[in-house]
Design a protein around this motif. Sequence first.
Motif, short mmCIF file in Angstrom:
data_model
loop_
_atom_site.label_atom_id
_atom_site.label_comp_id
_atom_site.label_asym_id
_atom_site.label_seq_id
_atom_site.Cartn_x
_atom_site.Cartn_y
_atom_site.Cartn_z
N LEU A 35 -6.53 55.26 40.32
CA LEU A 35 -5.79 55.74 39.15
C LEU A 35 -5.60 57.26 39.19
O LEU A 35 -4.56 57.78 38.81
CB LEU A 35 -6.51 55.33 37.87
CG LEU A 35 -6.39 53.85 37.47
CD1 LEU A 35 -7.40 53.51 36.39
CD2 LEU A 35 -4.97 53.53 37.00
N LYS A 36 -6.62 57.95 39.67
CA LYS A 36 -6.52 59.41 39.80
C LYS A 36 -5.44 59.79 40.80
O LYS A 36 -4.61 60.68 40.53
CB LYS A 36 -7.87 59.98 40.24
CG LYS A 36 -7.85 61.50 40.45
CD LYS A 36 -9.16 61.98 41.05
CE LYS A 36 -9.11 63.49 41.31
NZ LYS A 36 -10.33 63.96 42.02
N ILE A 37 -5.42 59.12 41.95
CA ILE A 37 -4.42 59.40 42.97
C ILE A 37 -3.02 59.11 42.42
O ILE A 37 -2.07 59.88 42.62
CB ILE A 37 -4.70 58.57 44.24
CG1 ILE A 37 -5.99 59.07 44.91
CG2 ILE A 37 -3.54 58.63 45.22
CD1 ILE A 37 -6.49 58.19 46.04
N HIS A 38 -2.89 58.00 41.70
CA HIS A 38 -1.62 57.63 41.08
C HIS A 38 -1.18 58.70 40.08
O HIS A 38 0.00 59.09 40.02
CB HIS A 38 -1.78 56.27 40.40
CG HIS A 38 -0.55 55.76 39.72
ND1 HIS A 38 -0.40 55.75 38.35
CD2 HIS A 38 0.59 55.23 40.23
CE1 HIS A 38 0.77 55.23 38.04
NE2 HIS A 38 1.39 54.90 39.15
N ALA A 39 -2.11 59.20 39.30
CA ALA A 39 -1.81 60.23 38.29
C ALA A 39 -1.38 61.54 38.93
O ALA A 39 -0.68 62.34 38.29
CB ALA A 39 -3.02 60.45 37.39
N GLN A 40 -1.79 61.77 40.16
CA GLN A 40 -1.42 62.99 40.86
C GLN A 40 -0.01 62.94 41.42
O GLN A 40 0.44 63.90 42.04
CB GLN A 40 -2.43 63.27 41.98
CG GLN A 40 -3.81 63.66 41.46
CD GLN A 40 -4.87 63.72 42.55
OE1 GLN A 40 -4.72 63.12 43.61
NE2 GLN A 40 -5.94 64.45 42.29
N GLY A 41 0.67 61.82 41.20
CA GLY A 41 2.06 61.70 41.64
C GLY A 41 2.26 61.05 42.98
O GLY A 41 3.40 60.93 43.46
N VAL A 42 1.17 60.59 43.61
CA VAL A 42 1.30 59.88 44.88
C VAL A 42 1.84 58.48 44.58
O VAL A 42 1.35 57.80 43.68
CB VAL A 42 -0.06 59.78 45.60
CG1 VAL A 42 0.10 59.08 46.95
CG2 VAL A 42 -0.66 61.17 45.79
N LYS A 43 2.85 58.07 45.32
CA LYS A 43 3.48 56.77 45.07
C LYS A 43 2.66 55.66 45.71
O LYS A 43 2.75 55.41 46.91
CB LYS A 43 4.92 56.77 45.59
CG LYS A 43 5.83 57.72 44.82
CD LYS A 43 7.26 57.65 45.33
CE LYS A 43 8.16 58.58 44.52
NZ LYS A 43 9.57 58.54 45.00
#
Length: 315
Positions: free
Chosen positions: A88-96
């Motif tokens: 979820l953190k990676i997703h929130a950082q804008g990584v698709k």
Amino acid sequence: MESNRRIFLKQGSILTLGLFGLLNNLQGANDVKIGYLPITDHLVIIANALPDSKQKFTHLKFASWADIAQAFSSGAIDGAFLLAPLALKIHAQGVKIKALMAAHRNGSALVVSSKGNIDNVSKLKGSKIAIPSRFSIHYILLCELLAKNNIDLKDVKLIDMSPTEMVAQLATGGIDAFIVAEPFAIQAQTIGVGRVLILSKDIRANHICCLFCASENLYSDKNLATNLVSSFVNAANFITNNPSKASEISKQFLGQKPEIIDALLKQKDRVIYKHLKLQQDEVALIAKNAKDLNLGNFNVDNFIDSSFLDSVYKG
């Protein structure tokens, strides 16, 4: 080329030798690269050794969550088994990325030193407890357990530690307890250095922990993503129906004694490889837990894609 913590590929495993670029240059027939840690949460990685898997891939073993997260976020690997809060953190950082399925359910434990006198949760006060990451279900469940027993977080010392180091640290007195994925809990039990204080399933029943996440390049290739998910579902079914055989195969992926894995898999609900479809509400709960613990504000919209799993179950 960055040089502080990078990854070198050799014989299907990752060693941190500052040669991260080799991952990007890896070529071959099985050029889809999937990262995992040597934990039973990721045991469906044995799909690569099963003859009836629809999709072969290059499996890459990482020693730490920081390294696998970095490799996945940078695009050096195509897919990864990740802690739900970390994903979820990676997703929130804008990584698709997309979470395509749960890798398992349950599968962790809070273990205390067999030399100490911690025989109930209340005695955790003042102890040193290792966790694999703040961005883990382990941290969330530990906080939940402590709160239920009126123990403030400031009354324990939390230490971020690689799962592979925890048993040795418990044995030498470096920590008083750890909460992490199997097989480290049952390993500590087996060699007599630790005892299970509580299984994670007894804190939150049938919880998710690690998710199989795909990069945009992977989930955009519908056929490839479907075949990979099918292979992991097939492996999950194989583990459930053939625990002893799965344990033997696991040695080349996890590096643990097969008899330890076999004993673990035969314990009722200690780790489950069923019901792998992710539910929006359970992921939303983890996002809420993370927000309550000041880990971040994670949006679960467009994070889950169960279409590949649905097509496998229909087919």
